[in-house]
Design a protein around this motif. Structure first.
Motif, PDB file in Angstrom:
ATOM      1  N   HIS A  57       0.839  -1.205   0.000  1.00  0.00           N
ATOM      2  CA  HIS A  57       0.000   0.000   0.000  1.00  0.00           C
ATOM      3  C   HIS A  57       0.872   1.252   0.000  1.00  0.00           C
ATOM      4  O   HIS A  57       0.601   2.219  -0.752  1.00  0.00           O
ATOM      5  CB  HIS A  57      -0.916  -0.017   1.221  1.00  0.00           C
ATOM      6  CG  HIS A  57      -1.705   1.233   1.391  1.00  0.00           C
ATOM      7  ND1 HIS A  57      -2.705   1.628   0.521  1.00  0.00           N
ATOM      8  CD2 HIS A  57      -1.631   2.217   2.350  1.00  0.00           C
ATOM      9  CE1 HIS A  57      -3.209   2.770   0.917  1.00  0.00           C
ATOM     10  NE2 HIS A  57      -2.575   3.154   2.034  1.00  0.00           N
ATOM     11  N   LEU A  58       1.921   1.253   0.831  1.00  0.00           N
ATOM     12  CA  LEU A  58       2.810   2.421   0.864  1.00  0.00           C
ATOM     13  C   LEU A  58       3.548   2.584  -0.463  1.00  0.00           C
ATOM     14  O   LEU A  58       3.728   3.704  -0.948  1.00  0.00           O
ATOM     15  CB  LEU A  58       3.807   2.270   2.011  1.00  0.00           C
ATOM     16  CG  LEU A  58       3.226   2.348   3.429  1.00  0.00           C
ATOM     17  CD1 LEU A  58       4.314   2.084   4.466  1.00  0.00           C
ATOM     18  CD2 LEU A  58       2.576   3.717   3.679  1.00  0.00           C
ATOM     19  N   ASP A  59       3.980   1.450  -1.027  1.00  0.00           N
ATOM     20  CA  ASP A  59       4.649   1.539  -2.332  1.00  0.00           C
ATOM     21  C   ASP A  59       3.724   2.139  -3.387  1.00  0.00           C
ATOM     22  O   ASP A  59       4.144   2.974  -4.207  1.00  0.00           O
ATOM     23  CB  ASP A  59       5.113   0.143  -2.768  1.00  0.00           C
ATOM     24  CG  ASP A  59       6.418  -0.269  -2.111  1.00  0.00           C
ATOM     25  OD1 ASP A  59       7.238   0.621  -1.856  1.00  0.00           O
ATOM     26  OD2 ASP A  59       6.612  -1.473  -1.870  1.00  0.00           O
ATOM     27  N   GLN A  60       2.452   1.708  -3.341  1.00  0.00           N
ATOM     28  CA  GLN A  60       1.506   2.248  -4.317  1.00  0.00           C
ATOM     29  C   GLN A  60       1.264   3.734  -4.074  1.00  0.00           C
ATOM     30  O   GLN A  60       1.219   4.531  -5.021  1.00  0.00           O
ATOM     31  CB  GLN A  60       0.185   1.473  -4.240  1.00  0.00           C
ATOM     32  CG  GLN A  60      -0.851   1.901  -5.265  1.00  0.00           C
ATOM     33  CD  GLN A  60      -0.365   1.716  -6.691  1.00  0.00           C
ATOM     34  OE1 GLN A  60       0.043   0.629  -7.068  1.00  0.00           O
ATOM     35  NE2 GLN A  60      -0.401   2.779  -7.499  1.00  0.00           N
ATOM     36  N   SER A  61       1.137   4.107  -2.791  1.00  0.00           N
ATOM     37  CA  SER A  61       0.912   5.520  -2.466  1.00  0.00           C
ATOM     38  C   SER A  61       2.106   6.374  -2.890  1.00  0.00           C
ATOM     39  O   SER A  61       1.935   7.468  -3.461  1.00  0.00           O
ATOM     40  CB  SER A  61       0.662   5.684  -0.962  1.00  0.00           C
ATOM     41  OG  SER A  61      -0.515   4.993  -0.567  1.00  0.00           O
ATOM     42  N   PHE A  62       3.317   5.897  -2.615  1.00  0.00           N
ATOM     43  CA  PHE A  62       4.504   6.656  -2.988  1.00  0.00           C
ATOM     44  C   PHE A  62       4.669   6.696  -4.509  1.00  0.00           C
ATOM     45  O   PHE A  62       5.171   7.693  -5.070  1.00  0.00           O
ATOM     46  CB  PHE A  62       5.748   6.048  -2.344  1.00  0.00           C
ATOM     47  CG  PHE A  62       5.808   6.234  -0.851  1.00  0.00           C
ATOM     48  CD1 PHE A  62       4.941   7.108  -0.212  1.00  0.00           C
ATOM     49  CD2 PHE A  62       6.723   5.535  -0.061  1.00  0.00           C
ATOM     50  CE1 PHE A  62       4.990   7.290   1.163  1.00  0.00           C
ATOM     51  CE2 PHE A  62       6.779   5.710   1.300  1.00  0.00           C
ATOM     52  CZ  PHE A  62       5.905   6.587   1.920  1.00  0.00           C
ATOM     53  N   THR A  63       4.247   5.638  -5.173  1.00  0.00           N
ATOM     54  CA  THR A  63       4.302   5.633  -6.632  1.00  0.00           C
ATOM     55  C   THR A  63       3.344   6.673  -7.199  1.00  0.00           C
ATOM     56  O   THR A  63       3.677   7.401  -8.158  1.00  0.00           O
ATOM     57  CB  THR A  63       3.943   4.238  -7.180  1.00  0.00           C
ATOM     58  OG1 THR A  63       4.899   3.300  -6.697  1.00  0.00           O
ATOM     59  CG2 THR A  63       3.941   4.239  -8.702  1.00  0.00           C
ATOM     60  N   LEU A 236      10.429  -1.439   1.773  1.00  0.00           N
ATOM     61  CA  LEU A 236       9.626  -0.932   0.665  1.00  0.00           C
ATOM     62  C   LEU A 236      10.419  -1.019  -0.639  1.00  0.00           C
ATOM     63  O   LEU A 236      11.647  -0.872  -0.652  1.00  0.00           O
ATOM     64  CB  LEU A 236       9.228   0.525   0.921  1.00  0.00           C
ATOM     65  CG  LEU A 236       8.402   0.818   2.180  1.00  0.00           C
ATOM     66  CD1 LEU A 236       7.976   2.283   2.171  1.00  0.00           C
ATOM     67  CD2 LEU A 236       7.192  -0.085   2.281  1.00  0.00           C
ATOM     68  N   LEU A 237       9.693  -1.249  -1.699  1.00  0.00           N
ATOM     69  CA  LEU A 237      10.348  -1.313  -3.002  1.00  0.00           C
ATOM     70  C   LEU A 237      10.664   0.086  -3.530  1.00  0.00           C
ATOM     71  O   LEU A 237      11.724   0.330  -4.103  1.00  0.00           O
ATOM     72  CB  LEU A 237       9.464  -2.069  -3.996  1.00  0.00           C
ATOM     73  CG  LEU A 237       9.259  -3.564  -3.727  1.00  0.00           C
ATOM     74  CD1 LEU A 237       8.296  -4.150  -4.753  1.00  0.00           C
ATOM     75  CD2 LEU A 237      10.578  -4.304  -3.752  1.00  0.00           C
ATOM     76  N   THR A 238       9.725   0.999  -3.314  1.00  0.00           N
ATOM     77  CA  THR A 238       9.920   2.349  -3.857  1.00  0.00           C
ATOM     78  C   THR A 238      10.919   3.157  -3.044  1.00  0.00           C
ATOM     79  O   THR A 238      11.617   4.000  -3.587  1.00  0.00           O
ATOM     80  CB  THR A 238       8.573   3.095  -3.893  1.00  0.00           C
ATOM     81  OG1 THR A 238       8.003   3.083  -2.575  1.00  0.00           O
ATOM     82  CG2 THR A 238       7.614   2.423  -4.862  1.00  0.00           C
ATOM     83  N   GLN A 239      10.962   2.906  -1.735  1.00  0.00           N
ATOM     84  CA  GLN A 239      11.881   3.615  -0.855  1.00  0.00           C
ATOM     85  C   GLN A 239      12.538   2.598   0.075  1.00  0.00           C
ATOM     86  O   GLN A 239      12.103   2.379   1.221  1.00  0.00           O
ATOM     87  CB  GLN A 239      11.136   4.674  -0.036  1.00  0.00           C
ATOM     88  CG  GLN A 239      10.559   5.792  -0.854  1.00  0.00           C
ATOM     89  CD  GLN A 239      11.640   6.558  -1.599  1.00  0.00           C
ATOM     90  OE1 GLN A 239      12.659   6.934  -1.015  1.00  0.00           O
ATOM     91  NE2 GLN A 239      11.433   6.785  -2.896  1.00  0.00           N
ATOM     92  N   PRO A 240      13.601   1.904  -0.345  1.00  0.00           N
ATOM     93  CA  PRO A 240      14.224   0.849   0.467  1.00  0.00           C
ATOM     94  C   PRO A 240      14.746   1.329   1.800  1.00  0.00           C
ATOM     95  O   PRO A 240      15.002   0.507   2.684  1.00  0.00           O
ATOM     96  CB  PRO A 240      15.362   0.346  -0.436  1.00  0.00           C
ATOM     97  CG  PRO A 240      14.975   0.752  -1.824  1.00  0.00           C
ATOM     98  CD  PRO A 240      14.227   2.034  -1.669  1.00  0.00           C
ATOM     99  N   GLN A 241      14.934   2.662   1.957  1.00  0.00           N
ATOM    100  CA  GLN A 241      15.394   3.146   3.245  1.00  0.00           C
ATOM    101  C   GLN A 241      14.305   3.069   4.305  1.00  0.00           C
ATOM    102  O   GLN A 241      14.562   3.300   5.478  1.00  0.00           O
ATOM    103  CB  GLN A 241      15.917   4.577   3.157  1.00  0.00           C
ATOM    104  CG  GLN A 241      14.852   5.648   2.939  1.00  0.00           C
ATOM    105  CD  GLN A 241      14.660   5.939   1.453  1.00  0.00           C
ATOM    106  OE1 GLN A 241      14.797   5.042   0.613  1.00  0.00           O
ATOM    107  NE2 GLN A 241      14.372   7.189   1.143  1.00  0.00           N
ATOM    108  N   LEU A 242      13.093   2.729   3.869  1.00  0.00           N
ATOM    109  CA  LEU A 242      11.982   2.528   4.799  1.00  0.00           C
ATOM    110  C   LEU A 242      11.576   1.060   4.787  1.00  0.00           C
ATOM    111  O   LEU A 242      11.615   0.392   3.749  1.00  0.00           O
ATOM    112  CB  LEU A 242      10.784   3.391   4.407  1.00  0.00           C
ATOM    113  CG  LEU A 242      10.963   4.904   4.419  1.00  0.00           C
ATOM    114  CD1 LEU A 242       9.663   5.583   3.983  1.00  0.00           C
ATOM    115  CD2 LEU A 242      11.390   5.398   5.794  1.00  0.00           C
TER     116      LEU A 242
END
Length: 553
Positions: A57-63, A236-242
């Motif tokens: 869900h976070l990856d989709q939101s960040f995308t 996370l895939l979009t932000q690996p630092q998270l």
């Protein structure tokens, strides 16, 4: 006897029942353990899936935010009404964005989604990598608490910043509820929580490279709150630092998984009955005495002992009787009376006796090499003589035992006094094998019938020897037996001699050939060969009386 049969029947029933119970219990325990581990694994998977779902869900939101920032990068950084309209459209579409800000190449914020900044806000947000970047938590002007930024470069040299409220991130972890567990979004490098729902705790004694987290990882063990937890971390895939981390106390995670499935009761009962039937059949086969004898023959569990035949005048060992014993794997050494009757009844006695003769030929080699015509007595029964192939096999083996003597009991001769029995006895005699009638005097063999048989030796039963020196009528039978052997041209042997007084009285009667514990217990082949060798080395080699005794034998 009835008590023994009752115990045997009880054992036949109880042993399979016990075996079936143990196997059923063991299999049920193994299946329960296997099923329990599967149910625990399912619980862990379900918990981990919550972290995976949130991370997706976070990856989709960040995308979505990234796409919005890419679209914003197509707009000029002139803080025009057109830029404001575009920014507000993005805010209405993406609730995770609290504000869009536009910075110039010097890092100054000239405007946001709805207003100009005069003078511009001075802010410096360094890029960590190309594309979408994350920063926070930060104290952001015009916002009541810490916030986060998602930003990327603008083609004109500035940046486009999407302000993400911390409250929005906190709301993403609110759906997980556990009084001793937690769900959190953490910094992948340090493990520091960015937003947290629950009581944060980390595993105790985990490897030092737990952080930074690069891949999804699960861990079950003690936490620094002194409780056992299952913890799962998903970057996370979009932000690996998270990363999303979720942890639940094992008591609550595995609540209800330890119950026993009631449907297993019928399955276990069915399995018990099936195993019981199979165990019962196996037990019957294994407890079958005839089958045990067959197995013992194949495993060479039968062995020979040799009891000396002694000339009481010279004290020389002039022969031996070969006695069979069974070295049972569980019951120890068994005497003949425990297995010979069944062996005769089943017909196994024929193979057992041939093996016994072969073993005697091998084991008595040292004695036979020095004394080729050494007398070796083998016990046979009617079953041997009623089988022509066995008779032939015994005669063939007599070539290796020139002094072979076959012993048959009086009641066997009387009970099976057929023409075939007599033919077998004549074949033995024709082959040079001497024939002894064992336990003579206990049956009903008449003088006339005895004179028609090719008998060479009469062995007086031990009961008559035991009666010597008493008033028993059996004490006088020995004299009659000896007189009978003299009239029929036979030799006489007294067996069961246990006392010196008995040996002396028998010698006075004429029984110079004696056998019994006084003259030697049944012994192993090495001991017997040594005894024979030692006796002949230390005594005079020949005696006229001994020679006369041996001739008819």
């Amino acid at each position: 006897m009835a008590g023994s049969d009752h115990k045997g029947t009880l054992k036949l029933l109880l042993v399979p029942a016990l075996i079936s119970f143990v196997i059923t219990a063991a299999v049920t325990a193994a299946l329960y353990t296997y099923d329990l581990e599967n149910r625990k694994a399912l619980k862990r998977t379900e918990l981990a899936q919550k972290a995976v779902t949130l991370s997706e869900h976070l990856d989709q939101s960040f995308t979505d935010v990234n796409f919005a920032l890419i679209d914003s990068a197509q707009q000029p950084l002139n803080c025009s009404p057109q830029l404001f309209r575009f920014a507000n459209e993005q805010l209405m579409t993406l609730p995770q964005i609290a504000e869009l800000r536009y910075t110039d190449a010097q890092g100054n914020v000239n405007c946001n989604s709805w207003q100009y900044y005069d003078p511009p806000l001075e802010i410096h947000t360094p890029n960590k990598h190309k594309g979408l970047n994350f920063s926070g938590p930060l104290l952001i002007d015009d916002h009541p608490g810490p916030g986060f930024q998602l930003f990327r470069d603008h083609p004109q040299g500035g940046k486009i910043q999407a302000i993400i409220r911390k409250a929005w991130l906190r709301n993403q972890v609110k759906f997980f509820h556990d009084p001793l567990g937690y769900m959190s979004i953490i910094d992948s490098d340090s493990g520091v929580p960015i937003v947290l729902n629950g009581r944060y705790a980390l595993p105790v004694g985990t490897p030092e490279n737990l952080f930074p987290v690069n891949i999804a990882i699960g861990y079950e063990g003690r936490m620094d709150n002194n409780r056992e937890h299952y913890t799962f971390i998903q970057p996370l895939l979009t932000q690996p630092q998270l990363s999303v981390i979720i942890s639940q106390d094992l008591d609550s995670l595995y609540l209800g998984v330890f119950g026993f499935n009631t449907s297993w009761i019928s399955t276990a009962c069915g399995a018990f009955v099936l195993i019981l039937l199979v165990s019962y059949r196996i037990q019957r086969r294994l407890s079958d005495p005839i089958r045990q004898l067959k197995s013992a023959t194949q495993r060479n569990e039968f062995f020979n002992l040799y009891q000396p035949l002694v000339c009481s005048k010279t004290h020389h060992i002039v022969g031996c009787e070969v006695l069979m014993r069974w070295r049972h794997p569980f019951k120890g050494v068994l005497p003949p009376m425990t297995f010979i009757p069944l062996a005769e009844q089943s017909g196994l006695i024929k193979e057992m006796t041939l093996r016994q003769i072969d073993q005697a030929i091998r084991e008595l080699t040292p004695t036979l090499r020095k004394h080729p015509r050494f007398k070796v007595s083998i016990n046979i029964c009617a079953a041997h003589m009623l089988d022509n192939s066995v008779v032939s096999a015994i005669i063939e083996r007599a070539t290796f035992l020139p002094g072979m003597v076959v012993e048959i009991t009086e009641h066997q001769v009387v009970e099976h006094g057929s023409e075939q029995i007599q033919n077998a006895l004549h074949q033995f005699q024709g082959a040079g094998i001497k024939i002894a009638m064992d336990d003579f005097g206990t049956g009903y063999c008449g003088l006339t019938y005895l004179s028609t048989l090719p008998i060479d030796i009469l062995k007086a039963d031990r009961s008559f020897v035991a009666a010597l020196g008493t008033d028993s009528i059996n004490a006088d039978v020995l004299s009659t037996i000896f007189e009978l052997t003299q009239k029929l041209g036979m030799s006489a042997i007294a067996e069961g001699v246990e006392k010196q007084e008995q040996a002396d009285m028998l010698r006075q009667m004429g029984f110079h050939l004696q056998q019994g514990w006084l003259h030697g217990y049944p012994m192993s082949a090495p001991d017997f060969n040594h005894t024979v060798s030692d006796g002949y080395n230390h005594q005079h080699a020949h005696d006229p009386l001994e020679e006369n005794l041996l001739l008819p034998i």
